[in-house]
Write an enzyme that holds these catalytic residues in place. Structure first.
Site, PDB file in Angstrom:
ATOM      1  N   SER A 138       6.991   7.186   5.746  1.00  0.00           N
ATOM      2  CA  SER A 138       6.868   7.481   4.478  1.00  0.00           C
ATOM      3  C   SER A 138       5.866   8.845   4.025  1.00  0.00           C
ATOM      4  O   SER A 138       5.120   9.534   4.557  1.00  0.00           O
ATOM      5  CB  SER A 138       5.700   6.386   4.296  1.00  0.00           C
ATOM      6  OG  SER A 138       5.056   6.270   3.180  1.00  0.00           O
ATOM      7  N   TYR A 189      -2.737   2.659   6.982  1.00  0.00           N
ATOM      8  CA  TYR A 189      -0.904   2.656   6.629  1.00  0.00           C
ATOM      9  C   TYR A 189      -0.634   4.183   7.049  1.00  0.00           C
ATOM     10  O   TYR A 189       0.657   4.344   7.605  1.00  0.00           O
ATOM     11  CB  TYR A 189      -0.556   2.271   5.214  1.00  0.00           C
ATOM     12  CG  TYR A 189       1.126   1.587   4.999  1.00  0.00           C
ATOM     13  CD1 TYR A 189       1.682   0.793   5.826  1.00  0.00           C
ATOM     14  CD2 TYR A 189       1.071   2.763   4.363  1.00  0.00           C
ATOM     15  CE1 TYR A 189       3.636   1.998   5.314  1.00  0.00           C
ATOM     16  CE2 TYR A 189       2.333   3.227   3.332  1.00  0.00           C
ATOM     17  CZ  TYR A 189       3.285   2.672   4.942  1.00  0.00           C
ATOM     18  OH  TYR A 189       4.824   2.416   4.189  1.00  0.00           O
TER      19      TYR A 189
END
Length: 248
Positions: free
Chosen positions: A134, A147
């Protein structure tokens, strides 16, 4: 080519599985939801093998991979897609259980599946590991805390795998999407709050699971001497300063 796609029951994994099968490859699709995988198997036919397990469960993961039918056991392409984000609260207000689940899936699960399949790739001197990272692994944002840290791990792990695999023909790529709609990602992040999840994409033409699937297929079909180390993908509506999103 035989591919294994983790987290194939929805979102990126489902789209990647469809794209690979459409291109003539065989796909082992893994996930926790047997009924979703069975539906995908009905759609894609004999080129898709559903494999039900949770990457957080080490024993179940080992048993599932050890039990692959002989004609499916030599995995050429591993797409480590299974992962999730939970919560968007600042670190001092986050739920510890959310942090632990992200670490268990995004880091521990990914490394487990990789470690189990990598020796076979090295022994056959062919194979490709594509990790779904990501942009959160590169660019911090409020609430991204653990995250983003898990995706930073994926980014560095991908580079270090390539270093370890020097002298082999095994390839490693990290795919780093930005804002992407059409998945359960935000719904999971906000613990089922549909309205809150929808607001993330309001007025924005985000990238789609199909965009990521097309990218994975392109990477996987590059000539054997080409390694795409990493690829970062954002919608035009998203940019830096910090990760500004232009809403229509």
């Amino acid at each position: 080519m035989i591919a294994m796609v983790t987290g194939a029951s929805s979102g990126f994994g489902e789209a990647i599985s469809r794209a690979l099968v459409a291109a003539g490859h065989r796909v082992i699709g893994t996930g926790r939801r047997a009924e979703r995988l069975a539906g995908l198997a009905d759609e894609l036919g004999e080129s898709f093998l559903p494999l039900v397990f949770d990457v957080q469960d080490k024993a179940a993961t080992r048993a599932a991979l050890d039990g692959l039918p002989s004609g499916w056991s030599e995995v050429d392409l591993l797409v480590n897609n299974a992962g999730l984000a939970l919560g968007l609260a600042p670190a001092h207000q986050s739920e510890l259980e959310d942090w632990e689940q992200m670490i268990a899936t995004n880091i521990s699960g990914l490394t487990l599946v990789t470690r189990l399949l990598l020796p076979g790739m090295v022994a056959r001197n062919r194979g490709h590991v594509i990790n779904i990272g990501s942009i959160a692994g590169t660019y911090p944002y409020p609430g991204g805390n653990v995250y983003g840290a898990t995706k930073a791990f994926v980014k560095q792990f991908s580079l270090n795998l390539r270093a370890d695999l020097a002298g082999t023909a095994v390839r490693v790529t990290n795919v780093e999407p930005g804002l992407c709609g059409g998945t359960e990602f935000s719904n999971v992040r906000f613990h089922g709050d549909d309205a809150k999840a929808a607001s993330v994409y309001q007025g924005v033409q985000a990238i789609s699971p199909q965009d990521i699937a097309n990218t994975v297929l392109w990477i996987g079909e590059q000539p054997a001497h080409v390694n795409i180390n990493s690829i970062e993908i954002m919608p035009v509506a998203q940019t830096f300063g910090p990760l500004h999103i232009s809403r229509g």
